[in-house]
Every structure is written in C-alpha cells, then in structure tokens.
Write an enzyme that holds these catalytic residues in place. Structure first.
Site, PDB file in Angstrom:
ATOM      1  CB  SER A 258      -0.905   0.012   1.233  1.00  0.00           C
ATOM      2  OG  SER A 258      -0.189   0.438   2.385  1.00  0.00           O
ATOM      3  CG  ASP A 259       1.621   5.793  -1.279  1.00  0.00           C
ATOM      4  OD1 ASP A 259       2.505   5.956  -0.414  1.00  0.00           O
ATOM      5  OD2 ASP A 259       1.598   6.433  -2.334  1.00  0.00           O
ATOM      6  CD1 TRP A 260       1.320   7.415   5.808  1.00  0.00           C
ATOM      7  CD2 TRP A 260       3.519   7.115   5.682  1.00  0.00           C
ATOM      8  NE1 TRP A 260       1.834   7.709   7.045  1.00  0.00           N
ATOM      9  CE2 TRP A 260       3.195   7.534   6.992  1.00  0.00           C
ATOM     10  CE3 TRP A 260       4.864   6.878   5.368  1.00  0.00           C
ATOM     11  CZ2 TRP A 260       4.158   7.709   7.987  1.00  0.00           C
ATOM     12  CZ3 TRP A 260       5.821   7.057   6.361  1.00  0.00           C
ATOM     13  CH2 TRP A 260       5.466   7.462   7.648  1.00  0.00           C
TER      14      TRP A 260
END
Length: 714
Positions: A258-260
């Site tokens: 995932s992104d942050w």
C-alpha cells in the site's frame, strides 16, 4: 513458493503471518500521520513486523535485524525500505529532468549508483520508479515521473528498474524496485494531490497502464497501490486493478504494498466502515503489505478465524514477502546488507560524482537561444549571477533527495567560480517567494556594470513533490519583476530555470534571448550547468512534458485528439480553440535546441505493406550541419489515419539519441513493432486494425522534418 518458504509458512501463527504484512516507519522522511508507538521493539520480538521504511545506515539496520533474527520465535529477518527516488547520498537530477535526457543508458546508470549507495546503507527496497504519466503541471509529483508520454515513460521505467535491480537480486548491491503508483495517479483532478481520478477504460489501458506493464517486462519485484480512486473505487480496494489486471492478465507474481496509510484511508473514502473493514477490503483486493495503517496486524487474524477471509488468501501474501527475503539472500544471511565498511567505501565516490555530473548535463534543455548568447566565451568578461537560486545548496538537490547533504551540493555560483574565479559577482535580488523588491535596484546596478547576466530563477525545491500542488505555475514571488528589470538594463541575459514542473513563462520566452531549463540537477548541479553555459557540453535534452503558455491551457499535451472541428486553413472560427491563446503549448513535447544544427533526409520505410505481426523498419539520414559536435534526439511518431475509435494526431513510437561531429552523417534505423500499433477497441481488447498509418520524423513533436507512411494488411 520454494520448499523453504513453504516450510516456514507452515510453522507460522496467524498473528505472525499478519505481522509479515505489517510495515512500519521510522521517524524520518514522514509523508503521512505516524501511527506507530515506541513498542516497535516488542512487535519485532513477537514477529509482528515484516518490514520497516525510513530506518537507515548499516549499523541501525543490523541492530534491528539482530532483534528480529535472534529474539523472535522464527527468526525471520526484516525488510528495510526507503524512498531513493533520484539518488541516496549522491543525488542525481529529479526523474523528470533525467527523462529529458532521453538517454536510457544514463538513466540506468544513475539508478545503479543509487542502488549501490542505498544497499550499502542496509536498505533492501526502494519505492521507485514512479511511472505515472503526468499531463498536468499543477501536480507536484510530475517531478518524480517521465512526463506526458506513455511510450517514453515505459522505456524510462524499464531502464530504471534494470538499474535498481541489476542482473541478480542475490547480489548485495541491488535493491528491489517498486513501480508506483498503481494506477493513473497522474490523472488526479485539478492536479491536486491525493485527489479523485475518473478516466475511461481506453485512457487507462492506452496511456496510464503501459509504463507499469513495461516494469513487469523488466522484472520489477514490487508494485505500490496509489492513493487515488478510479471511478469510485480506491486503488487499495480495487480488485479489478490488483487481481484481474495485474495478476491474471499481466501475470505479475511479486509483492504489492500500500502507499502510506492508504488501507486506513479506505474509511475516509467512504468504502470501508472501520479499520477492520479496511483490512478486509485491502487483502481481498490484492494489497499484500500494509504500510503504516496497522490494519492488517490488528485485524487479519480475526478476519481469518471468523471465516471472513480465507487463510489461503493470507498465505499467498505472506509467501510473497518471504519469497522476496529469500531472493535477496536474507534467509541465508540477514546481515549481508548491513556492512559498515561497505557503506563508508561506496558512498559519494569520485566515480559516482562524475556520473552525477554527466547525467546532470545530459538532462539540461536549451529552450531558446535566439541571439546566440550561448555558449558563453571562454573569457566572457564580467559575469553577474543574479537570483535566489544562484547560491542555494538545498535547492540544487530538489525534492525527494534521499539522504543527500546540501553542504555537498555544488551551486551555480560555485560552478561558475570554479571556472572563472572570484571575478563572478553574485547578487540575490529577490527571494523565491514573497513581495519584497528592495533588492532589485542593487541587481540592476550590478547588471549595468556586467558584460553578461545569468539569472537563476524558478521554484524552491520544496515547491514540487508530494503534497506540492500549485494553482499558479508562473515564476513565484517577484522573480519576473527582477527578470524584467535585468533585461531592461540592456545587457545580454541568460535565464537559468530551476524547477520541478513546467512553468508558464510567456514574457521570458518573448524577451529573454537564451533560456536553459535545468530542473533540479542534484549534487553536481553547478558544475553541470557551467559545462553547458560555456559549451564544454552541447545541450542535448528534450522536453518530456509540454510547457503551457498559460494555466488555462492545462492539461496540454502533444498526443491530443483532433476533435470533430479541428483548426484548418479554411476554418479558424467555428473550431476547437481558445479566443485568447493558441492551442499549442509554449514549448512542446520533444523540444530542445543545440549549439549546432541537424538535418533529416532520405526517409525509407520497409515494408510499405506490412502483414500480421510484421515489424516496420524506418530509416533516414541524420546530418550535423553546424560547426560543433552534438547529440540529436531523433523522434518517430505514428498516426493511425482511420480507425474504429478516434486516435491521437500523433504518438511517439521510437527515438534515438545520436552523437555526430560537424559535417558527419549517420544512417539511423528505428523499428515500430506490430504491438505498438495496437488500440483498445470497443470490445475491450487490444487489436491492430488494418489500414493506413502516417509516419513522422523530426527533432520534436512540433518539428516534423520527414513524412511517410505504410499500410497494415488485413
């Protein structure tokens, strides 16, 4: 999975499996809310962390690795990640600048240096390359990509993946690459960070996805889900994107991270009821690792125990994490990347700095040189450097500058003085931002006593990058007022632009004779710019993103559709146009001048009538007709004349960077693969339709010199 990974997986509890999918951050390079707490060490000991980002140095990674290997039940090593975007300590040009070199070998070499330095600091994984196609300069993250074209973007993506990952991931001087942001993040509405995307299936397939597919061809190990939604479905919950397209259609078997916090953000998007629901959606969609949401660690065991998610689905993701650790050699030697001697000996070496200087000067674009002010004479007389970016070390590095140290950066003032001595005078004039004009008078007085004025203007490094969207992309602050005053002083002016995105500079284009686009060039910026200013290196860069005349043209890009009412010689009123500006950009895709000149001739196309799966060979003669050696980026464009769906007026399908001595000619051959002529048809398939295709060859998308064509047979 291997037998070793399968055996390890069979011994794990549900909590330990969820832990392998849990990625936490250290306290540096934070790009979102930190949800971690000081109990990280306890989580490592319990096997509840699989990966960290933003933990650096060989010593620190060894310290944490020792806890994971020697104090947790199964001794599974950690995976350390970092955003090495355009260099670790030796900082290279921002990716948009590197792409402007059109030099794939140089870009691969830059990524190789970055991998060597990153891996020497104990890091196994970089969150690069960003391969989003970007058509809106308001979006700050265009600085991380390769520009507006999918074909060029795919070529750049392959080169950078190969540079990061090398020939063998088992070598400790390689790092895992990560193709991001999947997908279509470059199409965020209004160019606003983290915003909504709503694109057609055709646009997605033809423009936004091809660079991602190219990274798979190059063997990329990981993908990153994007923050944005597409047509109502956030990427971290988008099963069609992650499982149907990425895994089933493309055959990707690597890891998706995932992104942050993007799994947690499914709640804010309104598609998840709570964090548990977000964890369910994320894993079900195909996101293997959760970065800084704590959703998987907290809720996956319960979701499996209650039958909401199958353990087999969980095992697939855990196996991908363990397989990467195995491929990196960490299951054999967890400390192989944490070597302090290698870290000190492989960072900012003379060879790395020389490579950074070479890549930097290759990335510079000569936008204008109307009065032939450039190159400057070896003894140019009194040189005045003006502008807030003329001696700013921090701004030389650009955003996303890894662990680059500003004090190691070479400013333009330092680059000029290294050549000309202390005789170069510097006056700041104005700040990058703000309304204070009190320094302009001093700058003008100095300009009147100079023989040539170099104006270093643009953005600060922190004005582009993540969460750096702008609604005004003119020169910020009072910089244009300074530039106007300098030009009015009557001396030759060279404008050196430093910026992370295309800017609107219509006044400068009309009134400043020579303009260099230098972007943010990194550690060796000052030396590289001086090399070009004095002609030691003949500029060869070409724009990969169009410069608009005004913000109202945005988005403006070369491969537009014709519309049903294009401008023609006979009709110029009831057509698709603006009342107050031309349709064309100020500087188009592919534009870039040289200190010499080039001529194109003798176009040959074979075969004239191509059968199924037959490659088209296009050859022509390129001649250096000037008095200086130089490099030309010859560009090949194709237009599908009549198709079942409307096609762009031209599409890049080939290019070559050719070095020629004065008077030298070379026969250049480019090929157009059958698959590169495909379109996404109305039935939802890529097909090559029979019919006529137009070929165009030249030095930019607007500078076509040769025209021809061929036919694809039924």
């Amino acid at each position: 999975m291997s037998a070793r990974v399968a055996k390890l997986l069979s011994r794990m509890t549900l909590e330990e499996k969820a832990g392998q999918l849990n990625q936490l951050s250290g306290r540096m390079a934070v790009t979102g809310p930190l949800t971690g707490k000081p109990e990280h060490m306890d989580q490592i000991r319990k096997g509840l962390v699989g990966s960290f980002l933003n933990i650096l140095t060989a010593a620190r990674t060894r310290e944490l690795q020792k806890v994971a290997v020697e104090e947790s039940r199964l001794g599974i090593p950690l995976l350390f990640a970092f955003d090495t975007i355009h260099g670790y300590k030796t900082i290279f040009p921002i990716p948009l600048a590197e792409a402007s070199s059109w030099d794939l070998a140089a870009m691969e070499k830059a990524a190789r240096v970055a991998a060597v330095e990153t891996s020497a600091a104990g890091v196994h994984w970089t969150f690069a390359p960003m391969v989003d196609v970007g058509r809106d300069p308001r979006w700050g993250r265009v600085m991380e990509g390769a520009g507006e074209d999918a074909f060029l973007g795919a070529a750049v993506a392959r080169a950078r993946v190969q540079g990061f990952q090398g020939e063998d991931l088992a070598r400790p001087d390689t790092v895992l690459a990560c193709a991001k942001h999947f997908a279509a993040y470059g199409a965020v509405e209004a160019g606003r960070e983290y915003n909504t995307v709503d694109v057609s299936e055709r646009a997605l397939r033809e423009f936004y996805l091809p660079p991602f597919l190219a990274t798979i061809d190059a063997g990329v190990a990981t993908f990153m889900a994007s923050f944005n939604e597409i047509a109502g479905v956030p990427s971290s919950a988008n099963r069609v994107l992650m499982r149907n397209i990425l895994r089933e259609q493309w055959g990707f078997d690597g890891l998706v991270v995932s992104d942050w916090g993007s799994v947690r953000e499914l709640e804010a998007h309104g598609v998840a009821a709570d964090l548990k629901d977000a964890a369910r959606l994320g894993l079900w969609a195909g996101v293997d690792m959760d970065m800084e949401s704590h959703a998987y660690r907290a809720h996956l065991p319960e979701l499996v125990k209650t039958g909401v998610l199958s353990e087999a689905l969980l095992d697939e993701s855990v196996a991908r994490v363990l397989t990467l650790k195995e491929r990196l050699g960490l299951l054999d030697d967890p400390y192989r990347y944490s070597d302090e001697a290698r870290e000190s000996g492989m960072t900012m070496t003379p060879e790395h700095l020389a490579t950074a200087r070479d890549v930097a000067r290759r990335s510079i674009v000569l936008l204008a040189n109307q009065a032939q002010v450039l190159p400057l004479a070896a003894k140019p007389g009194r040189v005045l450097l003006v502008g807030p970016l003329g001696d700013s070390k921090l701004d030389m590095l650009g955003n996303w500058s890894g662990k680059g140290e500003p004090e190691q950066a070479v400013t333009l003032l330092e680059g000029l003085r290294a050549r000309l001595g202390d005789g170069v005078r510097y006056v700041k004039g104005v700040d990058v931002e703000g309304n204070d004009e009190s320094g302009i008078a001093t700058a003008v007085q100095a300009a009147r006593r100079a023989d040539v004025v170099v104006a270093a203007l643009g953005e600060s490094a922190r004005m582009s990058g993540e969460a750096r969207s702008r609604t005004n992309i003119e020169l910020p602050g009072r910089q244009e007022a300074l530039l106007r005053a300098l030009v009015a002083a009557g001396k030759p002016v060279v404008l050196v632009l430093m910026n992370g995105r295309p800017l609107t500079i219509p006044w400068a284009a009309e009134n400043v004779p020579s303009i260099l686009e230098t972007w943010f060039l990194g550690t060796q910026a000052g030396h590289a710019i001086a090399d070009v200013l004095f002609g030691d290196y003949n500029p060869s860069g070409k724009l990969t993103m169009s410069f608009p005349r005004t913000l109202g043209q945005v988005p403006v890009y070369y491969n537009q559709k014709n519309t049903g009412r294009p401008i023609t010689e006979k009709e110029r009123e009831w057509v698709s146009r603006f009342l107050d500006a031309p349709n064309e950009p100020l500087y188009p895709f592919g534009h870039g001048l040289s200190y010499t000149s080039f001529a194109y001739g003798d176009l040959q196309v074979s075969p004239a009538r191509a059968g199924a799966d037959e490659t088209i060979k296009v050859s022509f003669t390129l001649t250096n007709t000037g008095s200086k050696s130089g490099e030309e980026v010859a560009q090949l464009y194709v237009r599908d004349v009549v198709a079942s769906v409307s096609r762009p007026v031209k599409e890049l399908k080939g290019f070559a960077k050719v070095a020629l001595q004065p008077g030298q000619s070379e026969r250049v051959e480019l090929t157009v693969a059958h698959k590169d002529l495909a379109l996404w048809n109305q039935e939802g398939r890529f097909v090559v339709e029979p019919g006529a295709f137009e070929l165009m060859v030249g030095g930019s998308s607007a500078g076509i010199q040769l025209r021809g064509g061929f036919t694809v047979a039924r």
